[in-house]
Design an enzyme around this catalytic site. Structure first.
Site, PDB file in Angstrom:
ATOM      1  N   PRO A   1      16.094   0.986   4.887  1.00 42.99           N
ATOM      2  CA  PRO A   1      15.164   2.116   4.776  1.00 42.99           C
ATOM      3  C   PRO A   1      14.208   2.183   5.978  1.00 42.99           C
ATOM      4  O   PRO A   1      13.895   1.161   6.593  1.00 42.99           O
ATOM      5  CB  PRO A   1      14.376   1.809   3.494  1.00 42.99           C
ATOM      6  CG  PRO A   1      15.268   0.900   2.713  1.00 42.99           C
ATOM      7  CD  PRO A   1      16.017   0.086   3.727  1.00 42.99           C
ATOM      8  N   GLY A   2      13.762   3.394   6.259  1.00 43.81           N
ATOM      9  CA  GLY A   2      12.769   3.599   7.312  1.00 43.81           C
ATOM     10  C   GLY A   2      13.278   3.273   8.695  1.00 43.81           C
ATOM     11  O   GLY A   2      12.488   3.036   9.609  1.00 43.81           O
ATOM     12  N   ARG A   3      14.593   3.238   8.846  1.00 43.33           N
ATOM     13  CA  ARG A   3      15.221   2.917  10.143  1.00 43.33           C
ATOM     14  C   ARG A   3      14.923   1.492  10.610  1.00 43.33           C
ATOM     15  O   ARG A   3      15.099   1.167  11.772  1.00 43.33           O
ATOM     16  CB  ARG A   3      14.798   3.899  11.250  1.00 43.33           C
ATOM     17  CG  ARG A   3      15.154   5.362  10.954  1.00 43.33           C
ATOM     18  CD  ARG A   3      16.672   5.569  10.970  1.00 43.33           C
ATOM     19  NE  ARG A   3      17.039   6.976  10.838  1.00 43.33           N
ATOM     20  CZ  ARG A   3      17.369   7.566   9.687  1.00 43.33           C
ATOM     21  NH1 ARG A   3      17.365   6.895   8.543  1.00 43.33           N
ATOM     22  NH2 ARG A   3      17.737   8.833   9.676  1.00 43.33           N
ATOM     23  N   LEU A   4      14.478   0.629   9.643  1.00 43.09           N
ATOM     24  CA  LEU A   4      14.228  -0.778  10.012  1.00 43.09           C
ATOM     25  C   LEU A   4      15.487  -1.589   9.724  1.00 43.09           C
ATOM     26  O   LEU A   4      15.501  -2.482   8.869  1.00 43.09           O
ATOM     27  CB  LEU A   4      13.010  -1.318   9.248  1.00 43.09           C
ATOM     28  CG  LEU A   4      11.701  -0.598   9.538  1.00 43.09           C
ATOM     29  CD1 LEU A   4      10.538  -1.253   8.790  1.00 43.09           C
ATOM     30  CD2 LEU A   4      11.404  -0.608  11.044  1.00 43.09           C
TER      31      LEU A   4
ATOM     32  N   TRP B   1      19.626  10.892   6.781  1.00 41.84           N
ATOM     33  CA  TRP B   1      20.160   9.966   5.784  1.00 41.84           C
ATOM     34  C   TRP B   1      19.280   8.735   5.759  1.00 41.84           C
ATOM     35  O   TRP B   1      18.905   8.215   6.810  1.00 41.84           O
ATOM     36  CB  TRP B   1      21.591   9.587   6.212  1.00 41.84           C
ATOM     37  CG  TRP B   1      22.282   8.678   5.259  1.00 41.84           C
ATOM     38  CD1 TRP B   1      22.420   7.325   5.370  1.00 41.84           C
ATOM     39  CD2 TRP B   1      22.939   9.041   4.056  1.00 41.84           C
ATOM     40  NE1 TRP B   1      23.105   6.819   4.304  1.00 41.84           N
ATOM     41  CE2 TRP B   1      23.439   7.847   3.476  1.00 41.84           C
ATOM     42  CE3 TRP B   1      23.137  10.249   3.378  1.00 41.84           C
ATOM     43  CZ2 TRP B   1      24.132   7.841   2.264  1.00 41.84           C
ATOM     44  CZ3 TRP B   1      23.838  10.228   2.178  1.00 41.84           C
ATOM     45  CH2 TRP B   1      24.318   9.044   1.630  1.00 41.84           C
TER      46      TRP B   1
END
Ligand SMILES: Cc1cc2nc3c(=O)[nH]c(=O)nc-3n(C[C@H](O)[C@H](O)[C@H](O)COP(=O)(O)O)c2cc1C
Length: 208
Positions: free
Chosen positions: A185-188, A6
């Site tokens: 987004p991007g796990r940031l 996700w």
């Protein structure tokens, strides 16, 4: 089995959003969860420790007070026994539709008896009788035993208000830390940890 990934893109949490006291920010996020029709916005995982063993369960948040977050339960349940032994607890709210999580650590204390009385009196009669019938977390032989106990208390309190059992009531979790997590987004992800030092809240951004 392949588990879907996700990506998170619903919102941001920035330093500017942190001007509020953490309890006020928590309230705002809770209200967002309600207004955005999150399913079960009040459901929260509560973690306790008993004899060194951590246990979790879901309860309903029932009030947000100046002092902290309130839930109701049976004081002799597994969680009640744990809190008796170790009152440092943790709570975890996950509002997935908003891609938000709040982690709370705090000290659980029983709310005053009058507060529990008031809340109990507002519960549906069936739930009131259920509180009498269930010795929460104890072993029972079968469902019939529970139904029989329910009938016993229906008869006992027939035609009168159901009083609050002494072993049933609220806890207020007085927060010592709050962490607000907003998926990005991007796990940031955005993560901000508030900790209380000498009654003053300090806040730090954490690496996701
Ligand atoms: C959505 C949801 C809400 C719940 N709310 C409560 C609650 O407010 N109070 C409570 O005692 N148990 C509640 N329960 C049941 C608890 O998860 C748990 O099974 C019960 O309190 C016994 O926990 P214990 O043996 O760890 O003490 C809820 C369960 C679910 C799934």
């Amino acid at each position: 089995m392949k588990i879907e990934r996700w990506d998170f893109n619903r919102g941001e949490l920035q330093e500017n959003d942190l001007l509020l006291e953490p309890l006020k920010l928590f309230k705002q996020w809770y209200e967002d969860a309600v207004s955005e029709n999150v399913q079960e916005p009040s459901a929260v995982v509560v973690a306790t420790v008993l004899d060194g063993q951590v246990a979790t369960r879901v309860v309903y948040l029932r009030d947000i007070l100046e002092e902290g977050l309130v839930f109701y339960t049976n004081y002799e349940s597994q969680k009640g026994k744990a809190i008796e032994q170790e009152n440092r607890v943790a709570m975890n709210f996950h509002w997935s539709e908003l891609e938000r999580q709040v982690k709370v650590k705090g000290i659980a204390e029983k709310v005053p008896a009058e507060v529990s009385d008031q809340y109990f009196s507002e519960r549906p009669r069936l739930s009131q009788l259920g509180a009498w019938a269930s010795n929460q977390s104890s072993v029972i032989a079968n469902r019939e035993e529970l139904i029989l106990r329910m009938e016993e208390f229906e008869n006992k309190f027939d035609g009168q208000p159901v009083p609050r059992p002494e072993n049933w009531g609220g806890y207020v979790v007085k927060p010592t830390s709050f962490e607000f997590w907003q998926g990005r987004p991007g796990r940031l992800h955005d993560r901000f940890l508030f900790t209380s030092e000498n009654d003053v809240w300090k806040v730090n951004r954490l690496s996701p």
